[in-house]
Design a protein around this motif. Structure first.
Motif, PDB file in Angstrom:
ATOM      1  N   HIS A 106       4.613  -8.630  -4.249  1.00 22.52           N
ATOM      2  CA  HIS A 106       3.536  -9.105  -3.599  1.00 22.52           C
ATOM      3  C   HIS A 106       3.049 -10.346  -4.122  1.00 22.52           C
ATOM      4  O   HIS A 106       2.307 -10.651  -5.061  1.00 22.52           O
ATOM      5  CB  HIS A 106       2.485  -8.041  -4.485  1.00 22.52           C
ATOM      6  CG  HIS A 106       2.677  -6.427  -4.177  1.00 22.52           C
ATOM      7  ND1 HIS A 106       1.488  -6.058  -3.257  1.00 22.52           N
ATOM      8  CD2 HIS A 106       3.431  -5.660  -4.523  1.00 22.52           C
ATOM      9  CE1 HIS A 106       2.164  -4.805  -2.932  1.00 22.52           C
ATOM     10  NE2 HIS A 106       2.892  -4.413  -3.821  1.00 22.52           N
ATOM     11  N   SER A 139       3.259   3.262   2.594  1.00 22.96           N
ATOM     12  CA  SER A 139       3.758   3.069   3.745  1.00 22.96           C
ATOM     13  C   SER A 139       3.706   4.427   4.619  1.00 22.96           C
ATOM     14  O   SER A 139       3.376   4.452   5.926  1.00 22.96           O
ATOM     15  CB  SER A 139       5.349   2.912   3.868  1.00 22.96           C
ATOM     16  OG  SER A 139       6.010   3.765   2.872  1.00 22.96           O
ATOM     17  N   GLY A 158       0.740  -1.344   0.045  1.00 22.30           N
ATOM     18  CA  GLY A 158       0.063   0.082  -0.023  1.00 22.30           C
ATOM     19  C   GLY A 158       0.811   1.066   0.052  1.00 22.30           C
ATOM     20  O   GLY A 158       1.939   1.470  -0.722  1.00 22.30           O
TER      21      GLY A 158
HETATM   22  N1  LIG Z   1       3.067  -1.529  -3.542  1.00 23.07           N
HETATM   23  C1  LIG Z   1       3.580  -0.941  -2.710  1.00 23.07           C
HETATM   24  O1  LIG Z   1       3.146  -1.392  -1.593  1.00 23.07           O
HETATM   25  C2  LIG Z   1       4.516   0.395  -2.765  1.00 23.07           C
HETATM   26  C3  LIG Z   1       4.833   0.928  -1.718  1.00 23.07           C
HETATM   27  C4  LIG Z   1       4.973   2.463  -1.871  1.00 23.07           C
HETATM   28  N2  LIG Z   1       5.695   2.876  -3.096  1.00 23.07           N
HETATM   29  C5  LIG Z   1       5.512   3.097  -0.620  1.00 23.07           C
HETATM   30  O2  LIG Z   1       6.792   3.582  -0.746  1.00 23.07           O
HETATM   31  O3  LIG Z   1       5.050   2.824   0.486  1.00 23.07           O
END
Ligand SMILES: NC(=O)CC[C@H](N)C(=O)O
Length: 191
Positions: free
Chosen positions: A169, A49, A47
């Motif tokens: 993922h 962070s 998600g």
């Molecule tokens: N798919 C992801 O969880 C991406 C992480 C997101 N780019 C971040 O820095 O939190």
């Protein structure tokens, strides 16, 4: 086996579906009250962070969960979940749980190229499709950190005691092997 899935933001529903497929007993962690019943493991999804970290603080979940992880609660962090676990974030002033001795770099894979999938070996599993979505890279690791998967010569998945952190993922693949491995490790650590 009761597994808490952090459900304040991000791809938690996919983790829950995977766990249900494996006959585990997932539940959503959205507030402190959700931590009252005992549970055997924790999943931190992908998600954003920064958003998840902010909500963890505001909801009073950060310290509680940090303590549980530090005391040995098995945890699987995927993508943003790995960032939440990391002791250092090279391109962010914040840290969150800070329990996993790695340095990560946010948005390292997939910024220009978009998301991509590449098959690589995962220790204890074999070939697995690694799906990267604006994923963090693991830039440095502390003593005792075991590499579970590599991509282009860089660690993409690690384990440190009770903590597993992966930049990809597994919940978006339809392949439950990583979740199965996580549940197996919990089972083994109970003996
Ligand atoms: N798919 C992801 O969880 C991406 C992480 C997101 N780019 C971040 O820095 O939190």
């Amino acid at each position: 086996m009761r597994i808490g899935v952090l459900a304040v933001q991000g791809a938690f529903a996919e983790h829950i579906a995977m766990l249900q497929k494996l006959d585990a007993e997932p539940f959503e962690i959205r507030q402190k009250r959700d931590l009252e019943q005992p549970f055997d493991g924790l999943i931190l999804p992908g998600g954003e962070s920064t958003t998840m970290g902010k909500l963890l603080r505001e909801l009073g979940l950060l310290e509680d969960l940090r303590m549980r992880i530090a005391q040995g609660l098995p945890v699987l962090g995927t993508c943003a979940g790995l960032i939440l676990l990391a002791e250092k974030i090279a391109n962010d002033a914040h840290t969150y749980f800070g329990t996993l001795p790695v340095t990560v770099q946010r948005n390292s894979y997939g910024r220009q190229l978009g998301s991509f999938s590449k098959t690589a070996d995962i220790k204890g599993i074999g070939p697995f499709p690694l799906v990267f979505i604006r994923a963090p890279s693991i830039e440095a690791m502390g003593v005792g950190v075991e590499v579970l998967a590599e991509i282009d010569g860089k660690a993409a998945g690690v384990r440190y005691g009770n903590q597993i952190g992966v930049a990809f993922h597994p919940e978006l693949t339809g392949n439950a092997a990583v979740h199965q491995l996580f549940l197996q490790r919990i089972e083994d650590s109970k003996i």
